[in-house]
Design an enzyme around this catalytic site. Structure first.
Site, short mmCIF file in Angstrom:
data_model
loop_
_atom_site.label_atom_id
_atom_site.label_comp_id
_atom_site.label_asym_id
_atom_site.label_seq_id
_atom_site.Cartn_x
_atom_site.Cartn_y
_atom_site.Cartn_z
N ASP A 264 -6.80 6.38 1.46
CA ASP A 264 -8.11 7.00 1.61
C ASP A 264 -9.11 6.12 2.35
OD1 ASP A 264 -8.32 5.15 -0.69
OD2 ASP A 264 -10.36 5.93 -0.81
N ASP B 34 -2.16 -5.29 0.49
CA ASP B 34 -3.19 -5.81 1.40
C ASP B 34 -3.46 -7.26 1.00
OD1 ASP B 34 -5.40 -6.21 3.02
OD2 ASP B 34 -6.66 -4.70 2.08
P1 IMP Z 1 -4.70 -5.18 -2.50
O1 IMP Z 1 -5.77 -5.77 -1.61
O2 IMP Z 1 -3.32 -5.64 -2.07
O3 IMP Z 1 -4.98 -5.46 -3.95
O4 IMP Z 1 -4.76 -3.62 -2.26
C1 IMP Z 1 -5.43 -2.80 -3.17
C2 IMP Z 1 -5.40 -1.34 -2.79
O5 IMP Z 1 -6.41 -1.15 -1.83
C3 IMP Z 1 -4.15 -0.75 -2.16
O6 IMP Z 1 -3.16 -0.38 -3.08
C4 IMP Z 1 -4.75 0.47 -1.50
O7 IMP Z 1 -4.86 1.54 -2.43
C5 IMP Z 1 -6.11 -0.04 -1.08
N1 IMP Z 1 -6.04 -0.43 0.34
C6 IMP Z 1 -5.75 -1.63 0.88
N2 IMP Z 1 -5.76 -1.58 2.23
C7 IMP Z 1 -6.09 -0.30 2.54
C8 IMP Z 1 -6.26 0.40 3.80
O8 IMP Z 1 -6.10 -0.14 4.91
N3 IMP Z 1 -6.61 1.70 3.70
C9 IMP Z 1 -6.80 2.36 2.51
N4 IMP Z 1 -6.63 1.75 1.33
C10 IMP Z 1 -6.28 0.43 1.35
#
Ligand code: IMP
Ligand code: MG
Length: 194
Positions: free
Chosen positions: A166, A110
């Site tokens: 989740d 994300d």
């Molecule tokens: P980051 O923002 O790339 O560090 O993402 C961190 C974590 O947030 C991901 O590995 C997911 O576990 C969670 N995450 C990010 N986007 C979503 C979403 O749309 N739904 C559910 N979990 C999310």
């Protein structure tokens, strides 16, 4: 039974986005690539808990080359729908990374903060190679200055649930992936465990 939409708290509607069948087909394609690219290696697939546990288990059963498996558990604390960048490690690896081919298995990239944190940790231990396979990639918002090597689906910057992902720790057990309908009154959050 497959639902076409799910209503949570009477106001947030999630719509069917990527079906079980589409996920299965794409995973088999990703596994073909990995089997080919690592055919003469013994990579370590490292899943990031909790979100990647279903993807990891389906992907790994399509892997036909010799491989090893381990897990990191991360926790990130953030605002609704936005990761804060305060990533914490709740479970470290049990394997030696030095001179090994490391393949990180993520549910979704994300903001990119979690994967950047993990890459930094792994690179300090001198792996032979570092690759990332993610089922979902929110490319428009992800800030990464390294390649995301294997991507299941590039998706828009919307909140998704199911297939390991989740919403406030629930809905990981849905067999398909559902997206929050932006016109519904959503306040979905990634706060807590990944
Ligand atoms: P980051 O923002 O790339 O560090 O993402 C961190 C974590 O947030 C991901 O590995 C997911 O576990 C969670 N995450 C990010 N986007 C979503 C979403 O749309 N739904 C559910 N979990 C999310
Ligand atoms: Mg995750």
């Amino acid at each position: 039974m497959r639902k076409d939409s799910i209503v949570i708290n009477n106001n947030e509607t999630f719509k069917l986005f990527i079906t079980e069948e589409e996920i299965r087909k794409r995973i088999s394609e990703l596994a073909d690539e990995l089997n080919r690219d690592f055919h003469d290696r013994v990579p370590i697939f490292i899943g990031i808990l909790n979100g990647s546990f279903i993807f990891m288990s389906d992907l790994i059963r399509e892997i036909t080359i010799d491989c090893e498996i381990d897990f990191f558990k991360l926790s990130s604390y953030g605002d609704a729908k936005i990761s804060s960048g305060d990533v914490r490690m709740l479970k470290d690896l049990n394997c030696e990374v030095e001179e090994r081919d490391i393949v990180i298995v993520e549910d979704v990239v994300d903001s990119g903060l979690s994967i950047a944190y993990i890459r930094n940790l792994i690179m300090q231990q001198n792996p032979r190679s570092f690759s990332v396979v993610t089922l979902l990639y929110k490319k428009e918002v992800a800030k990464v200055d390294f390649p995301i090597d294997y991507v299941g689906f590039e998706i828009p910057t919307e909140f998704v649930i199911g297939y390991g992902l989740d919403y406030a720790q629930k809905w990981r057990n849905l067999r398909s992936i559902y997206v929050l309908d932006p016109s519904s009154d959503g306040n979905a959050s990634t706060t807590g465990e990944d």
